[in-house]
Design a protein around this motif. Structure first.
Motif, PDB file in Angstrom:
ATOM      1  N   PHE A  62      -4.574 -64.492 -55.025  1.00 44.82           N
ATOM      2  CA  PHE A  62      -3.449 -63.975 -54.113  1.00 44.82           C
ATOM      3  C   PHE A  62      -3.119 -62.595 -55.576  1.00 44.82           C
ATOM      4  CE2 PHE A  62      -3.062 -66.294 -51.086  1.00 44.82           C
ATOM      5  CZ  PHE A  62      -2.821 -66.090 -49.930  1.00 44.82           C
ATOM      6  N   LYS A  63      -3.205 -62.938 -56.705  1.00 47.91           N
ATOM      7  CA  LYS A  63      -3.158 -61.904 -58.221  1.00 47.91           C
ATOM      8  C   LYS A  63      -4.402 -61.595 -58.993  1.00 47.91           C
ATOM      9  CE  LYS A  63       0.544 -61.906 -61.076  1.00 47.91           C
ATOM     10  NZ  LYS A  63       2.131 -62.617 -61.694  1.00 47.91           N
ATOM     11  N   ILE A  64      -4.425 -60.769 -59.696  1.00 47.06           N
ATOM     12  CA  ILE A  64      -5.529 -60.337 -60.240  1.00 47.06           C
ATOM     13  C   ILE A  64      -5.115 -59.308 -61.525  1.00 47.06           C
ATOM     14  CG2 ILE A  64      -7.831 -61.160 -59.568  1.00 47.06           C
ATOM     15  CD1 ILE A  64      -7.473 -57.562 -58.806  1.00 47.06           C
ATOM     16  N   GLU A  65      -5.284 -59.480 -62.840  1.00 42.52           N
ATOM     17  CA  GLU A  65      -5.083 -58.456 -63.971  1.00 42.52           C
ATOM     18  C   GLU A  65      -5.887 -57.779 -64.176  1.00 42.52           C
ATOM     19  OE1 GLU A  65      -3.398 -61.163 -67.094  1.00 42.52           O
ATOM     20  OE2 GLU A  65      -0.985 -60.882 -65.830  1.00 42.52           O
ATOM     21  N   LEU A  66      -5.613 -56.549 -64.317  1.00 40.56           N
ATOM     22  CA  LEU A  66      -7.105 -55.366 -64.809  1.00 40.56           C
ATOM     23  C   LEU A  66      -6.284 -55.506 -66.687  1.00 40.56           C
ATOM     24  CD1 LEU A  66      -7.630 -54.576 -61.076  1.00 40.56           C
ATOM     25  CD2 LEU A  66      -8.474 -56.065 -62.388  1.00 40.56           C
ATOM     26  N   GLU A  67      -7.221 -54.698 -67.336  1.00 41.02           N
ATOM     27  CA  GLU A  67      -7.888 -53.985 -68.259  1.00 41.02           C
ATOM     28  C   GLU A  67      -8.505 -52.750 -67.701  1.00 41.02           C
ATOM     29  OE1 GLU A  67      -8.234 -53.254 -72.503  1.00 41.02           O
ATOM     30  OE2 GLU A  67      -9.028 -55.546 -71.857  1.00 41.02           O
ATOM     31  N   ILE A  68      -7.883 -51.611 -67.627  1.00 40.48           N
ATOM     32  CA  ILE A  68      -8.820 -50.396 -66.698  1.00 40.48           C
ATOM     33  C   ILE A  68      -8.656 -48.991 -67.707  1.00 40.48           C
ATOM     34  CG2 ILE A  68      -8.592 -48.148 -65.796  1.00 40.48           C
ATOM     35  CD1 ILE A  68      -8.610 -51.168 -63.970  1.00 40.48           C
ATOM     36  N   GLN A  69      -9.782 -48.433 -68.487  1.00 34.83           N
ATOM     37  CA  GLN A  69     -10.109 -47.573 -69.362  1.00 34.83           C
ATOM     38  C   GLN A  69     -10.524 -46.185 -68.237  1.00 34.83           C
ATOM     39  OE1 GLN A  69     -13.340 -48.297 -71.714  1.00 34.83           O
ATOM     40  NE2 GLN A  69     -13.711 -46.206 -72.922  1.00 34.83           N
ATOM     41  N   THR A  70      -9.540 -45.136 -68.529  1.00 30.02           N
ATOM     42  CA  THR A  70      -9.509 -44.096 -67.040  1.00 30.02           C
ATOM     43  C   THR A  70      -9.623 -42.798 -68.843  1.00 30.02           C
ATOM     44  OG1 THR A  70      -7.494 -44.849 -66.366  1.00 30.02           O
ATOM     45  CG2 THR A  70      -7.879 -42.320 -66.427  1.00 30.02           C
ATOM     46  N   PHE A  71     -10.677 -41.935 -68.580  1.00 27.74           N
ATOM     47  CA  PHE A  71     -11.596 -40.450 -68.837  1.00 27.74           C
ATOM     48  C   PHE A  71     -10.490 -39.764 -68.790  1.00 27.74           C
ATOM     49  CE2 PHE A  71     -14.468 -44.894 -69.060  1.00 27.74           C
ATOM     50  CZ  PHE A  71     -14.785 -45.110 -69.657  1.00 27.74           C
ATOM     51  N   ASP A 100     -13.520 -60.964 -70.241  1.00 29.67           N
ATOM     52  CA  ASP A 100     -14.153 -59.256 -70.484  1.00 29.67           C
ATOM     53  C   ASP A 100     -15.868 -59.396 -69.096  1.00 29.67           C
ATOM     54  OD1 ASP A 100     -15.705 -57.407 -71.303  1.00 29.67           O
ATOM     55  OD2 ASP A 100     -15.540 -58.109 -73.530  1.00 29.67           O
ATOM     56  N   VAL A 101     -15.324 -58.191 -68.239  1.00 27.25           N
ATOM     57  CA  VAL A 101     -16.444 -57.596 -67.660  1.00 27.25           C
ATOM     58  C   VAL A 101     -17.039 -56.296 -68.254  1.00 27.25           C
ATOM     59  CG1 VAL A 101     -15.413 -58.774 -65.603  1.00 27.25           C
ATOM     60  CG2 VAL A 101     -14.674 -56.690 -66.609  1.00 27.25           C
ATOM     61  N   ARG A 102     -16.957 -56.407 -69.346  1.00 31.26           N
ATOM     62  CA  ARG A 102     -18.138 -54.788 -69.755  1.00 31.26           C
ATOM     63  C   ARG A 102     -19.334 -55.274 -69.394  1.00 31.26           C
ATOM     64  NH1 ARG A 102     -15.110 -53.643 -75.227  1.00 31.26           N
ATOM     65  NH2 ARG A 102     -15.431 -56.035 -75.205  1.00 31.26           N
ATOM     66  N   HIS A 103     -19.820 -56.014 -69.280  1.00 32.92           N
ATOM     67  CA  HIS A 103     -21.365 -56.438 -69.249  1.00 32.92           C
ATOM     68  C   HIS A 103     -21.748 -57.492 -68.166  1.00 32.92           C
ATOM     69  CE1 HIS A 103     -21.771 -54.517 -73.876  1.00 32.92           C
ATOM     70  NE2 HIS A 103     -20.653 -55.863 -74.269  1.00 32.92           N
ATOM     71  N   SER A 104     -21.205 -57.729 -67.557  1.00 34.49           N
ATOM     72  CA  SER A 104     -21.110 -58.223 -66.224  1.00 34.49           C
ATOM     73  C   SER A 104     -21.243 -57.413 -65.289  1.00 34.49           C
ATOM     74  CB  SER A 104     -19.744 -59.178 -65.488  1.00 34.49           C
ATOM     75  OG  SER A 104     -19.341 -59.694 -66.728  1.00 34.49           O
ATOM     76  N   THR A 105     -22.296 -58.232 -64.210  1.00 35.43           N
ATOM     77  CA  THR A 105     -22.511 -57.434 -63.014  1.00 35.43           C
ATOM     78  C   THR A 105     -21.704 -57.233 -61.892  1.00 35.43           C
ATOM     79  OG1 THR A 105     -23.156 -59.520 -62.009  1.00 35.43           O
ATOM     80  CG2 THR A 105     -24.764 -58.359 -63.445  1.00 35.43           C
ATOM     81  N   GLU A 106     -22.279 -56.468 -60.708  1.00 37.54           N
ATOM     82  CA  GLU A 106     -21.278 -55.566 -60.047  1.00 37.54           C
ATOM     83  C   GLU A 106     -20.625 -57.285 -59.687  1.00 37.54           C
ATOM     84  OE1 GLU A 106     -21.358 -53.529 -55.817  1.00 37.54           O
ATOM     85  OE2 GLU A 106     -23.010 -52.684 -58.153  1.00 37.54           O
ATOM     86  N   GLN A 107     -21.782 -57.711 -58.715  1.00 35.99           N
ATOM     87  CA  GLN A 107     -21.568 -59.088 -58.098  1.00 35.99           C
ATOM     88  C   GLN A 107     -20.220 -60.230 -58.996  1.00 35.99           C
ATOM     89  OE1 GLN A 107     -22.388 -59.557 -54.255  1.00 35.99           O
ATOM     90  NE2 GLN A 107     -21.430 -61.537 -55.079  1.00 35.99           N
ATOM     91  N   ALA A 108     -20.801 -60.669 -59.897  1.00 36.92           N
ATOM     92  CA  ALA A 108     -20.123 -61.445 -60.857  1.00 36.92           C
ATOM     93  C   ALA A 108     -18.424 -61.187 -60.464  1.00 36.92           C
ATOM     94  CB  ALA A 108     -20.748 -61.259 -62.388  1.00 36.92           C
ATOM     95  N   VAL A 109     -18.175 -59.476 -61.120  1.00 35.00           N
ATOM     96  CA  VAL A 109     -16.998 -59.397 -60.650  1.00 35.00           C
ATOM     97  C   VAL A 109     -16.564 -59.126 -59.462  1.00 35.00           C
ATOM     98  CG1 VAL A 109     -14.988 -57.186 -61.217  1.00 35.00           C
ATOM     99  CG2 VAL A 109     -17.673 -58.047 -62.627  1.00 35.00           C
TER     100      VAL A 109
END
Length: 657
Positions: A96-105, A78-87
Motif C-alpha cells: 500500500f505504500k511506495i517512496e519515490l525519488e523523482i527527478q524533474t527536468f 535504484d531503478v535508473r538502469h532497471s527495466t520497465e517490468q522490473a519497476v
C-alpha cells in the motif's frame, strides 16, 4: 497520504522525494515507460519516466508528479538502469505504500503551476476550450517562435470555425478542472468532462437537449472538444456475461498520449454500435480519456459502474496520423467457462460488486450438507458494496470474473478476490441453513417410517406381492392340480438349511399363480415349518407332490442376491454309455429332475436331484430348449465338464421342539 521533501539540482533539474499511500484506492495511479531525454545535442539521459497519471489517484492528488518525471529510486532501490517490468514488479510488491525519488527536468515550479499538462491531462481553461499544444502549434507556425508579443492562445483560437459574435459575463470558464464531481443524476464524473462543460447564455438558449445521467448534451460535447473532428456520442447496454470486444492502442508519437480503437470484435457488445478502428475515445461515462495513456483507459473501462456505457469518440480520416498500430481484425474466441455452473446449480445468480479498495466480504473454505466442500462467505462488512449487491453470509462462491472456484482452495479464492479490480462479477449460490436442512431430513425420515409401517401391514395372502429379503405369506389356488415344482433340501441331501425351488413346470399350479420363482426359499407349507434337517429328501419332495384340494399357503423368503454355491464336475464319458440324468431346462440352465445311479461315480457322488447344470463344456445352458440340451448331452463323448449351481440358503426355520 502524501509526503514531500525536495532539493534543487544543477541545470534546472529538481530531485525530490514523494511518498504515495494507496489505502482506500485501487492503485497508485502512475503509468511508466522506459525512455530517454536529450540533455544536449551530444548527450542523453535514459531511465524510467512517468508517461501517465490517473485522475483522483494518490499520484494525482499529491501535485508533485508530472508526466515526464524520471524515477531514480523506488523504496530506496535504484531503478535508473532497471527495466520497465522490473519497476512494475517492485510497485506490485510494495503493497500500500511506495517512496519515490523523482527527478524533474527543465521547468520551474512557477511554470509547472501554469502548465496545462500538469498531473497528466489537459486542463481546458482557455477561452475557447481548444486543445493547448504550444509546442506543436509553434512547429506548424515558425513565425510565432521569435515573436514574444504573440499570444499563443489567440493564435490557436483562429482555428475555431465559429467565433461567437459577443461575450457576456459567463463566457469564460475559470473553474478548477481537477478532481471529480457528481451530476444531478448522482453519477460521479471528472470535472474536466464534457458533462461539466459551462455554456454561456446564448448557448444555453440554443441547447434544447435534455442532459443525460452524465450531464452530456451535443452542445456541451462540441464545446468541450471543439478542436476535434466528427464527434460522436455512442451508447450501449453492457452485458456482464459478454466481453466488450474492444482493443485499444496508443498514439503513434510516443510524446503524445491518446486512446484509439485498434479493433472491434464482431462477437463483442460494441460490434452493434457506431464505433470503428481508428476512432479516438475522449470520454466514457464522464471519465476523461483524452491525453491519457491507453493502458489507463483499459482500467477505466473495467471500473465504470452500471450496465450502460456512453462513449464520446472522434472519427479521424483514414490517412490521419494517430494510432500506433494497424487495425486489428482477428480476435481470440471467447468461451464462457462459467456457463456449466448454471446447469449444475440452477438457483445460482450473478452479482456485480464495485471494489473500492475492498469488497467488504470475508470467505472461508468449508463444507455444506447440501453441496459439499467449497468457498463460502463467512462475514460481510456492514454497509459495504457486497452487502448492497445482495450477497449473504453463508452464500457459496462459485466463480469470480470467469474464474470458477468450485474446486479452489482458500488461498486460490482469496488471491482471485485480491487481484480483482473495478466492478467484480461473481456467481453465488444461496444455500439453505443447517436448521432448514435438518428439518427437511426429519420430515423425510418421518415419511420413510410411515411408508415402512405401511409396508409392514399384513397383506392379503391371495394377492400378496413377494418382496426381496422378507418373509411373505402367500396363498395359491390349486384345486387338486399338481404344484409342478422341483425342490432341493433334506437330511440326507447336500442342502440341509432349507427347502429351495430349482425348477417350475409350466403346466403346474405355481406357474399359473406366477408369483414364485427359482431360488425362492419355502419356509413353511400350510403353516407347518419345513425342517429339512430333520426329514429326508424324499419326504421333502413328497410335500410338493401331494394333491391339495383347494388352496395351499406358503411362507416364502426371496434372497437378494440369491444364496448359491457353484462347483465343477469333470469325468470321461464312454461312447454308447448314457449319463443317467433326467433334465428339465429353464431360464437358469438344466435342472436335474432324476438321476439313474450306477452310471458314473462322479455324478453319483457329487450331483443330486434339484442341482442346476449352468454350463456344459464351457457353453452356457441358460434359456436353452429341451431339444438343444438333449442333443448336447446325448452326443457328447470323451471328457465332460459341468458347471453346477446349487442353492445354499440361510437357516430360517426354528428347530422342532
Amino acid at each position: 497520504m502524501v509526503q514531500y521533501q525536495g532539493n534543487s539540482a544543477a541545470g534546472g533539474e529538481h530531485i525530490h522525494m514523494v511518498t504515495l499511500d494507496k489505502t482506500g484506492k485501487k492503485s497508485f495511479g502512475i503509468c511508466i515507460v522506459r525512455g530517454e531525454v536529450k540533455d544536449s545535442p551530444n548527450s542523453k539521459t535514459t531511465g524510467i519516466f512517468i508517461k501517465g497519471i490517473v485522475p483522483d489517484s494518490p499520484a494525482h492528488l499529491c501535485g508533485k508528479l508530472k508526466v515526464g518525471d524520471r524515477i531514480l529510486s523506488l523504496n530506496n532501490k535504484d531503478v535508473r538502469h532497471s527495466t520497465e517490468q522490473a519497476v512494475i514488479d517492485l510497485i506490485k510488491e510494495a503493497d500500500f505504500k511506495i517512496e519515490l525519488e523523482i527527478q524533474t527536468f527543465d521547468k520551474s515550479d512557477a511554470e509547472n503551476k501554469n502548465d496545462p499538462r500538469s498531473n497528466g491531462y489537459m486542463q481546458a481553461k482557455n477561452k475557447f476550450n481548444q486543445e493547448q499544444t504550444p509546442n506543436n502549434t509553434m512547429a506548424r507556425q515558425p513565425t510565432m517562435r521569435n515573436d514574444p508579443k504573440r499570444n499563443t492562445t489567440f493564435a490557436a483560437s483562429t482555428r475555431v470555425k465559429h467565433t461567437p459574435l459577443y461575450q457576456d459575463e459567463d463566457d469564460e470558464d475559470t473553474r478548477d478542472m481537477t478532481g471529480r464531481i457528481r451530476t444531478e443524476a448522482g453519477y460521479e464524473i471528472d470535472r474536466a468532462s464534457a458533462g461539466n462543460c459551462k455554456l454561456n447564455r446564448q448557448e444555453k438558449d440554443r441547447d434544447k437537449e435534455q442532459e443525460d445521467e452524465f450531464g452530456y448534451t451535443t452542445a456541451k460535447i462540441n464545446k468541450r472538444y471543439n478542436m476535434m473532428k466528427d464527434l460522436r456520442r455512442v451508447e450501449v447496454q453492457r452485458d456482464p456475461s459478454k466481453p466488450l470486444g474492444l482493443a485499444l492502442a496508443g498514439h503513434k508519437d510516443r510524446q503524445k498520449m491518446a486512446c484509439f480503437v485498434a479493433g472491434v470484435d464482431p462477437k463483442g457488445i460494441l460490434a452493434s454500435v457506431d464505433i470503428k478502428p481508428g476512432d479516438e475515445i475522449v470520454e466514457v461515462n464522464g471519465n476523461v480519456l483524452k491525453n491519457r495513456c491507453h493502458l489507463n483507459a483499459s482500467a477505466v473501462f473495467k471500473n465504470v459502474e452500471g450496465d450502460k456505457l456512453v462513449l464520446i469518440t472522434s472519427r479521424r480520416k483514414p490517412n490521419d496520423e494517430g494510432m500506433c498500430v494497424k487495425p486489428i481484425k482477428k480476435f481470440p474466441g471467447f468461451s464462457d467457462e462459467t456457463k456449466f455452473i448454471f446447469d449444475q446449480f440452477p438457483k445460482a445468480r450473478t452479482v456485480q460488486v464495485r471494489k473500492e479498495g475492498f469488497l467488504g466480504l470475508m470467505v472461508i473454505y468449508g463444507k455444506h450438507a447440501e453441496v459439499g466442500s467449497g468457498i463460502f462467505v463467512s462475514d460481510l462488512r456492514e454497509g459495504s458494496n457486497a452487502e448492497a449487491a445482495g450477497i449473504k453470509v453463508g452464500d457459496m462462491l462459485l466463480a469470480i470474473n470467469q474464474d470458477v472456484t468450485l474446486e479452489s482452495n482458500y488461498d486460490e479464492a482469496t488471491g482471485l478476490l485480491k487481484r480483482a479490480e473495478g466492478v467484480v462479477t461473481m456467481i453465488v449460490l444461496t444455500l439453505k441453513s443447517e436448521d432448514a436442512i435438518r428439518a427437511e431430513r426429519e420430515a423425510e425420515e418421518k415419511k420413510k417410517e410411515e411408508a415402512k409401517k405401511e409396508e409392514e401391514k399384513p397383506q392379503e395372502p391371495a394377492t400378496a406381492e413377494i418382496k426381496p429379503n422378507k418373509k411373505i405369506l402367500i396363498e395359491v389356488k390349486v384345486e387338486k392340480k399338481p404344484l409342478g415344482v422341483i425342490v432341493t433340501g433334506g437330511r440326507n441331501n447336500h442342502v440341509k438349511t432349507g427347502c429351495v425351488i430349482t425348477h417350475i413346470y409350466s403346466e403346474g399350479a405355481l406357474a399359473t399363480d406366477n408369483r414364485l420363482k427359482i431360488f425362492d426359499h419355502i419356509c413353511d407349507i400350510n403353516g407347518k415349518a419345513v425342517h429339512v434337517d430333520s426329514i429326508t429328501t424324499l419326504k421333502v419332495h413328497q410335500l410338493f407332490h401331494l394333491t391339495y384340494d383347494k388352496n395351499v399357503t406358503f411362507t416364502v423368503y426371496r434372497a437378494d442376491p440369491p444364496e448359491l454355491e457353484k462347483f465343477n464336475v469333470d469325468f470321461m464319458k464312454k461312447s454308447g454309455k448314457e449319463l443317467g440324468l433326467s433334465l428339465a431346462p429353464n431360464e437358469r440352465g438344466c435342472t436335474i429332475s432324476d438321476i439313474v445311479q450306477g452310471q458314473y461315480p462322479e455324478i453319483d457322488n457329487k450331483l443330486q436331484r434339484g442341482d442346476i447344470i449352468t454350463k456344459f463344456n464351457g457353453d452356457s445352458l441358460e434359456g436353452c430348449t429341451f431339444e438343444v440340451c438333449y442333443a448336447l448331452f446325448k452326443g457328447a463323448n470323451g471328457k465332460i465338464s459341468f458347471e453346477v449351481t446349487r442353492p445354499k440358503p440361510t437357516l430360517r426355520t426354528e428347530a422342532p421342539k
